[in-house]
Design a protein around this motif. Structure first.
Motif, PDB file in Angstrom:
ATOM      1  N   VAL A 107      -6.224  -9.020  -3.634  1.00  0.00           N
ATOM      2  CA  VAL A 107      -6.553  -7.215  -3.085  1.00  0.00           C
ATOM      3  C   VAL A 107      -5.603  -6.809  -4.896  1.00  0.00           C
ATOM      4  N   THR A 128       0.888   4.343  -2.553  1.00  0.00           N
ATOM      5  CA  THR A 128       0.244   5.623  -2.244  1.00  0.00           C
ATOM      6  C   THR A 128       1.097   6.813  -2.455  1.00  0.00           C
ATOM      7  N   ARG A 134       0.603  -1.662  -0.504  1.00  0.00           N
ATOM      8  CA  ARG A 134      -0.276  -0.133   0.154  1.00  0.00           C
ATOM      9  C   ARG A 134       1.340   1.350   0.146  1.00  0.00           C
ATOM     10  N   TYR A 174      -4.453  -3.459  -5.275  1.00  0.00           N
ATOM     11  CA  TYR A 174      -4.552  -1.875  -5.322  1.00  0.00           C
ATOM     12  C   TYR A 174      -3.976  -1.255  -6.250  1.00  0.00           C
ATOM     13  N   ARG A 196      -7.042   8.928  -4.796  1.00  0.00           N
ATOM     14  CA  ARG A 196      -8.332   9.182  -5.719  1.00  0.00           C
ATOM     15  C   ARG A 196      -8.056  10.743  -6.254  1.00  0.00           C
ATOM     16  N   SER A 215      -6.339   5.531  -8.287  1.00  0.00           N
ATOM     17  CA  SER A 215      -6.901   6.717  -9.969  1.00  0.00           C
ATOM     18  C   SER A 215      -6.192   8.180 -10.176  1.00  0.00           C
ATOM     19  N   ASP A 272      -9.486  -7.809  -6.183  1.00  0.00           N
ATOM     20  CA  ASP A 272     -10.554  -7.075  -5.855  1.00  0.00           C
ATOM     21  C   ASP A 272      -9.860  -5.814  -5.983  1.00  0.00           C
ATOM     22  N   VAL A 273     -10.309  -4.264  -6.884  1.00  0.00           N
ATOM     23  CA  VAL A 273      -9.784  -2.878  -6.726  1.00  0.00           C
ATOM     24  C   VAL A 273      -9.691  -3.089  -5.763  1.00  0.00           C
ATOM     25  N   ARG A 274      -9.100  -2.079  -5.416  1.00  0.00           N
ATOM     26  CA  ARG A 274      -9.023  -0.897  -4.430  1.00  0.00           C
ATOM     27  C   ARG A 274      -8.284   0.064  -4.911  1.00  0.00           C
ATOM     28  N   ASP A 275      -8.995   1.293  -4.778  1.00  0.00           N
ATOM     29  CA  ASP A 275      -8.953   2.724  -5.432  1.00  0.00           C
ATOM     30  C   ASP A 275      -7.596   3.281  -3.619  1.00  0.00           C
ATOM     31  N   LEU A 276      -6.394   3.772  -3.494  1.00  0.00           N
ATOM     32  CA  LEU A 276      -5.708   3.937  -2.623  1.00  0.00           C
ATOM     33  C   LEU A 276      -5.244   5.809  -2.621  1.00  0.00           C
ATOM     34  N   ASN A 301      -5.210   2.776 -15.352  1.00  0.00           N
ATOM     35  CA  ASN A 301      -5.980   1.527 -14.113  1.00  0.00           C
ATOM     36  C   ASN A 301      -6.082   0.372 -14.852  1.00  0.00           C
TER      37      ASN A 301
END
Length: 311
Positions: free
Chosen positions: A86, A68, A64, A88, A123, A91, A117-121, A98
């Protein structure tokens, strides 16, 4: 000579910035057990077109942090106790990039019967989905550098025949870079809510690098150097009109862009806008290298003209 200048820029920048991911391949990180991570890294790096520069990491927290900070554009965390992994993303890197990453990661995951699963760290700001404001600021900096050089050429000619005249031209160049760069930096700092100093440094260096490179090409080729500068510094940026991120450019543009002033300014600006300026060292080193080598080229070209005139 122009090709030699570009080669020196690359060598000097690599020396300053140190080893890192290939700047024209998307850096991703993979967290899994050692055997699984090694297999996934090998598969990702072996994809057709080599879109990824994959490396393993030890923990999800490191993954992560890598996203970031902008050190990677994606990170996959594999937990074999669950059915899904997951992925990460940020966007802030742009929707097109992406989508391409999700598609390529799905190929890697699918080869092992997995999905993520896609997670946006990180934005993107509203209305800035593909960091358009950074593109705008980069374009304005490049255009300013060219205009400064053209105005100087119109007033004083393409070449400085004395060392003092050359020094005065560089002082004017630097002053314009500081003033206009400050205006651009104020807008960027206000728009993104990030620190003024780094924005100012990025904008001023971009302007100075472009104008000094134009002077260097004029020292070599006379007024024709302006045309060469436009070709190198503007037409080389044209492919970005159809790509929302430099990593999406076709070759050879994806490999060349990070080493050109517009590509370096874009990378530094994006890092400052969204990623805490964690990845500004290499692009700033590129701009410094262009500036230093351009000034040295102008000095050497003037010396060679003097030698030719006295023989």
């Amino acid at each position: 000579m122009a090709l030699g200048l570009l080669q020196l820029v690359v060598v000097l920048t690599l020396a300053l910035a140190g080893p890192d991911d290939s700047p024209h391949r998307a850096p991703i990180r993979i967290v899994a057990s050692p055997v699984v991570a090694a297999a996934l890294v090998d598969t990702a790096n072996a994809l057709d077109g080599t879109p990824f520069s994959a490396r393993p990491l030890a923990t999800a927290a490191q993954a992560r942090a890598s996203v970031t900070s902008g050190r990677s554009v994606a990170a996959v965390v594999v937990d074999l106790r669950n059915e899904k992994d997951v992925l990460y993303l940020a966007s802030a890197n742009g929707e097109d990039l992406n989508r391409a990453i999700v598609r390529e990661v799905a190929l890697v995951e699918g080869a092992y019967g997995r999905r993520a699963d896609v997670r946006d760290l990180v934005r993107a700001d509203a209305g800035d989905t593909d960091h358009q404001r950074v593109y705008l600021l980069t374009g304005l900096a490049v255009a300013t550098g060219l205009v400064v050089a053209m105005v100087s050429t119109w007033r004083r000619g393409p070449r400085s025949e004395t060392l003092a005249a050359g020094a005065r031209r560089l002082v004017v160049n630097g002053a314009a870079a500081v003033v206009v760069g400050g205006v651009l930096a104020a807008y960027a700092s206000h728009s993104y809510g990030t620190g003024l100093a780094v924005w100012w440094l990025v904008a001023a260096l971009a302007i100075f690098a472009v104008s000094s490179a134009t002077y260097a090409l004029e020292s070599l080729f006379g007024v024709v150097g302006i045309g060469v500068a436009i070709t190198v510094l503007v037409l080389a940026a044209a492919p970005l009109v159809t790509a929302a991120h430099p990593l999406l450019l076709p070759q050879p543009w994806a490999a060349i862009t990070p080493w050109l002033p517009h590509g370096a300014a874009l990378a530094a600006g994006t890092s400052q806008a969204y990623f805490g300026a964690d990845q500004v060292v290499r692009p700033l080193a590129v701009l410094v290298a262009w500036s230093v080598l351009a000034v040295l080229t102008s000095i050497v070209a003037r010396r060679e003209r003097l030698r030719a005139a006295t023989t």
